[in-house]
Scaffold this active site. Sequence first.
Site, PDB file in Angstrom:
ATOM      1  N   HIS A 126       0.877  -1.175   0.000  1.00 17.25           N
ATOM      2  CA  HIS A 126       0.000   0.000   0.000  1.00 17.25           C
ATOM      3  C   HIS A 126       0.920   1.232   0.000  1.00 17.25           C
ATOM      4  O   HIS A 126       0.913   2.050   0.907  1.00 17.25           O
ATOM      5  CB  HIS A 126      -0.944  -0.025   1.200  1.00 17.25           C
ATOM      6  CG  HIS A 126      -2.176   0.822   1.031  1.00 17.25           C
ATOM      7  ND1 HIS A 126      -3.457   0.335   1.225  1.00 17.25           N
ATOM      8  CD2 HIS A 126      -2.332   2.118   0.690  1.00 17.25           C
ATOM      9  CE1 HIS A 126      -4.351   1.302   1.024  1.00 17.25           C
ATOM     10  NE2 HIS A 126      -3.682   2.405   0.700  1.00 17.25           N
ATOM     11  N   TYR A 297     -14.788   5.315  -4.693  1.00 18.63           N
ATOM     12  CA  TYR A 297     -15.111   6.581  -4.026  1.00 18.63           C
ATOM     13  C   TYR A 297     -16.062   7.430  -4.847  1.00 18.63           C
ATOM     14  O   TYR A 297     -17.016   7.976  -4.323  1.00 18.63           O
ATOM     15  CB  TYR A 297     -13.822   7.360  -3.699  1.00 18.63           C
ATOM     16  CG  TYR A 297     -13.027   6.675  -2.621  1.00 18.63           C
ATOM     17  CD1 TYR A 297     -13.303   6.912  -1.278  1.00 18.63           C
ATOM     18  CD2 TYR A 297     -12.039   5.746  -2.931  1.00 18.63           C
ATOM     19  CE1 TYR A 297     -12.617   6.254  -0.272  1.00 18.63           C
ATOM     20  CE2 TYR A 297     -11.347   5.078  -1.931  1.00 18.63           C
ATOM     21  CZ  TYR A 297     -11.637   5.338  -0.606  1.00 18.63           C
ATOM     22  OH  TYR A 297     -10.970   4.673   0.395  1.00 18.63           O
TER      23      TYR A 297
HETATM   24  C1  FCB Z   1      -7.495   5.457  -1.563  1.00 19.39           C
HETATM   25  C2  FCB Z   1      -6.305   4.896  -0.822  1.00 19.39           C
HETATM   26  C3  FCB Z   1      -6.425   4.968   0.667  1.00 19.39           C
HETATM   27  C4  FCB Z   1      -7.036   6.277   1.107  1.00 19.39           C
HETATM   28  C5  FCB Z   1      -8.324   6.541   0.363  1.00 19.39           C
HETATM   29  C6  FCB Z   1      -9.022   7.796   0.802  1.00 19.39           C
HETATM   30  O1  FCB Z   1      -7.108   5.815  -2.838  1.00 19.39           O
HETATM   31  O2  FCB Z   1      -6.093   3.550  -1.174  1.00 19.39           O
HETATM   32  O3  FCB Z   1      -5.148   4.767   1.221  1.00 19.39           O
HETATM   33  O4  FCB Z   1      -6.132   7.297   0.967  1.00 19.39           O
HETATM   34  O5  FCB Z   1      -8.060   6.605  -1.002  1.00 19.39           O
END
Ligand code: FCB
Length: 458
Positions: A126, A297
């Site tokens: 990550h 998102y």
């Molecule tokens: C994603 C990331 C995570 C966090 C969210 C808000 O892109 O994987 O680490 O930052 O956005």
Amino acid sequence: MTDPTALARRFPPGFLFGTATAAYQIEGGHDADGKGPSIWDAFCRQPGAISTGETGDVACDHYHRWREDVALLRDLGCNAYRLSISWPRVVPSGSGAVNEAGLAFYDRLIDELLKNGIRPFVTLYHWDLPQALQDRGGWTVPETVTAFGRYADAVARRLGDRVHDWMTLNEPEVVAFAGHWVGVHAPGVRDFKTAVNVSHHLLLAHRNAGDALRAANRDARVGIALNLSPADPATDSPADAEAAERMDGYLNRWFLDPLFGRGYPKDMLELYRPYFDRGAELDRYDGRLDFLGVNYYARRVVRAGGGPLRGDRVDPEGEHTAIGWEVHPASFRKLLGRVHRDYAPRHMFVTENGAAYDDEVRDDRVDDPARVAFLARHFDAAAEAIAEGVPLRGYFIWTLMDNFEWSHGTSKRFGIVHTDYATQRRRVKTSGEWYRRLIAAHRDARATASPAPRAVRT
Ligand code: FCB
């Protein structure tokens, strides 16, 4: 809509309710017990890279407070947790000796999760690449791909007897393009050609790590977490429709197609021709995914424009979160359905979904109705997708607690638990209480739905 009891009934038995975090965003302990520096340690020290001027040196101090944080997960009722492992904590120089103290940290954490009935989903990457590897070219060179396989092997040998669910990479699109094209993420490179080549190496790294995980443990389940979004044209002009198709190719198909054994999409190879000529290397590539993780998102809205993708992003009117992302749950349902239809992964998980809001502590409480509404609407969309046949097995809210949000530092709060960075006190927000009720209602619905045990005749 936000009533957790009604919502809970729409998720099948065995559904996993979790939260997700990432090592650099919560751990702190940036140089503890032999950890080596990562590209994020270095990037945060570049003037202007982080809007608040902060680093993740301490973040949520999870490295020292992990036991308390697992207790939080247990109190919320979570039956799963997605965490990531810091590569430079385990292999400080990236490709040399393994740091026993680093592995021991994750060993204890996994045991604590299991003791509390929480199933670990572990991400190997990550975003915190060992700086030592970056110094030798990072993801632009094949040595990093090889090193990733070796690191995966070391982790799998140590944790694979208890961890069965793995994600190799988190959001390769962000790693490649935010890190090497837009330059807003570490390592802060700004070159499209480099970025495309990095994306290729990431796909190779995924397969290397997957092979290592399976070689170490026959029952390893290997997945990846992709950031996916529907791409909508800004208008109904044919030019905008084509721009949306290119955006879909860039963001979704460039990764999904090869991972599902189809090689790179032809239209994108054509578009990337000035930057990339190694597509044939993936001709027989198959990501061999046991499951697909979807981070969602917002959708993307685009119109015809400039740059390598010949398109520009448009910010649609309507509702937005505090980080400026549109709230669009209908696109979530559409995305889940499309991935299922077009690629048919055996199992799917929502590996991230959540929202930033400007939460405040008042009378010792953090009331975040906007986040409750956001989550309820997105869980509703996921339930719709399940009803339509999408094999969704679990949902990880981003994120357990407010943490270090990359280039925004701690200024953007995504947690269902509030972090007071001065004291490291955690306070469960209203959204956390809501999640607790959802999970409890799911458990109760299942308990009452199962047939009552028959009386035994004596
Ligand atoms: C994603 C990331 C995570 C966090 C969210 C808000 O892109 O994987 O680490 O930052 O956005």
